[in-house]
Design an enzyme around this catalytic site. Structure first.
Site, short mmCIF file in Angstrom:
data_model
loop_
_atom_site.label_atom_id
_atom_site.label_comp_id
_atom_site.label_asym_id
_atom_site.label_seq_id
_atom_site.Cartn_x
_atom_site.Cartn_y
_atom_site.Cartn_z
N ASP A 143 21.37 -10.23 -29.54
CA ASP A 143 21.62 -10.67 -28.29
C ASP A 143 20.74 -10.04 -27.09
O ASP A 143 20.15 -10.86 -26.33
CB ASP A 143 23.00 -10.67 -27.87
CG ASP A 143 23.25 -11.79 -26.66
OD1 ASP A 143 22.77 -12.88 -26.53
OD2 ASP A 143 24.25 -11.25 -25.91
N CYS A 203 25.21 -34.04 -26.33
CA CYS A 203 25.24 -32.82 -25.43
C CYS A 203 24.88 -33.01 -23.98
O CYS A 203 25.44 -32.51 -23.25
CB CYS A 203 24.66 -31.70 -26.16
SG CYS A 203 22.90 -31.98 -26.62
N CYS A 252 29.00 -28.76 -24.66
CA CYS A 252 27.82 -29.24 -25.38
C CYS A 252 27.99 -28.91 -26.94
O CYS A 252 27.21 -29.65 -27.79
CB CYS A 252 26.42 -28.60 -24.91
SG CYS A 252 26.06 -26.76 -25.25
#
Length: 398
Positions: A143, A203, A252
């Site tokens: 990340d 989305c 989404c």
């Protein structure tokens, strides 16, 4: 140290087959291999993204490092991308009701901090490789690494890069955490998966703030997930769209047809405590640092500290128009040392609009010294609450 050049391609093909067979014992749900060429097309997109002002500010600022693995690792031969599936449904969820309103954390922050879980899986993977190739070199990223997790995962065949800016896997949907490992092992690469979004735009259509400005294109400054992690004042119309979200936004992903019915409960560290991920809002207003660390310190939602979550709890109470919370919000308005919390409490009290709330706003307007908080309080005294309630207020959340 480089790998033994006497090993041929058949050795690494067999190593990869053994690795794929070992994934269950390593706690990894999916693994793919990518080549290490620079991400030329991605760099062009990132440059355009920056020019349009769509960056969040949390990214690695050096676009070369984000797109060229060779700048991060000496002579990389391949990249290993891993995916770990996380839950999307909350069992035995407590009810949010008048007098006991609750907020919600996004699913990516349920259970133990995924950074820790992914690092554990990467360490298991590294040990597995080292047992078989002692001279292996690796660099793990989770990340916060320079490379784009999604770009590596897409090239490695983990899934396709979807219109909602998530990687969607055929097996697990987009409910996956991603990590990657740079290595000097020349493992055979996988083939990318063909985009399967087709003409679907659910989305994009469902995004509460219009942050998905196009297929695979996100204006981070409008994204509720990003906004809930900021620490400053939030604009009125955005606060109305935050609903009861305390950290992150799943809209989404919730509306994505591929995700329908998918829920993953096999990774025990990632299973949520309903009282933590769907907490009562009022107690959050006065939660202390020690209690916050105890309750949220093990989750990824704690990385920005308690202030954003407390501010978002105030916003949620305003969106619920929870009259029973008026005394608690008045305490924040008149006594909290942080201007952002005072101003936001003023907004929430204006939304609720009871005589007691309005009297407190009048009192605060005469004593507030911070210009931004004062402006917010004054607007609260004048705000029009006749606008219809935002459809995103808790909709689609656990």
């Amino acid at each position: 140290m480089d790998v033994d050049t006497a090993r041929d391609s058949r050795f690494y093909a067999e190593l990869k087959r053994e690795l794929l067979a070992a994934l269950p014992e390593l706690g990894i749900d999916k693994l793919g291999i990518a080549s290490c060429e620079p991400f030329v097309a991605l760099k062009d997109r990132l440059l355009r993204h920056r020019e349009l002002g769509y960056e969040s500010g949390f990214e690695e600022p050096d676009l070369d490092k984000r797109t060229d693995p060779s700048l991060l690792f000496d002579r990389p031969q391949s990249m290993i991308s891993i995916a770990i599936a996380y839950p999307s449904k909350l069992s035995n969820a407590p009810k949010s009701e008048p007098g006991a309103r609750r907020g919600i954390l996004a699913r990516a922050s349920w259970g133990e901090d995924y950074h820790k879980v992914l690092r554990d899986r990467m360490e298991r993977l590294e040990r597995w490789l080292r047992e078989r190739v002692p001279e292996v070199r690796t660099e793990n990223m989770v990340d916060t690494g320079a490379l784009s997790d999604r770009a590596v995962a897409e090239r490695a065949g983990i899934g396709w890069s979807a219109k909602n800016c998530c990687i969607i896997t055929p097996e697990f949907g987009s409910w996956v955490y991603l990590g990657e490992m740079l290595t000097n092992l020349p493992l055979p690469p996988d083939t990318p998966i063909t985009d399967q979004c087709g003409s679907c735009t659910k989305c994009i259509d469902a995004c509460p703030t219009g942050a998905l400005v196009g297929p695979g294109q996100l204006n981070s400054s409008l994204c509720i997930s990003f906004i809930t992690q900021t620490k400053g004042f939030v604009e009125d119309q955005v606060m109305r769209k935050i609903g009861n979200r305390l950290y992150g936004c799943d809209t989404c992903q919730i509306v994505c047809p591929v995700n329908k019915g998918k829920n993953w409960t096999h990774q025990h560290e990632l299973q949520p405590d309903p009282e933590v991920v769907k907490p009562l809002l009022v107690p959050l207003l006065t939660i202390g640092n020690k209690e916050f660390k105890h309750q949220y310190g093990h989750t990824s939602s704690a990385w920005r500290g308690k202030k954003p979550i407390q501010r978002n709890a105030v916003i949620a109470l305003g969106n619920f128009r929870e009259e029973s919370a008026v005394p608690d919000l008045i305490s924040v308005l008149l006594q909290d040392p942080r201007p952002v919390l005072r101003g936001t409490a003023g907004w929430a009290l204006g939304r609720i609009g009871t005589p007691e709330a309005l009297r407190a706003l009048e009192q605060a307007a005469g004593r507030e010294m911070d210009e931004e908080a004062l402006a917010m309080i004054r607007r609260a005294l004048q705000q029009d609450n006749s606008a219809p309630e935002d459809a995103a207020q808790g909709k689609g959340h656990a």
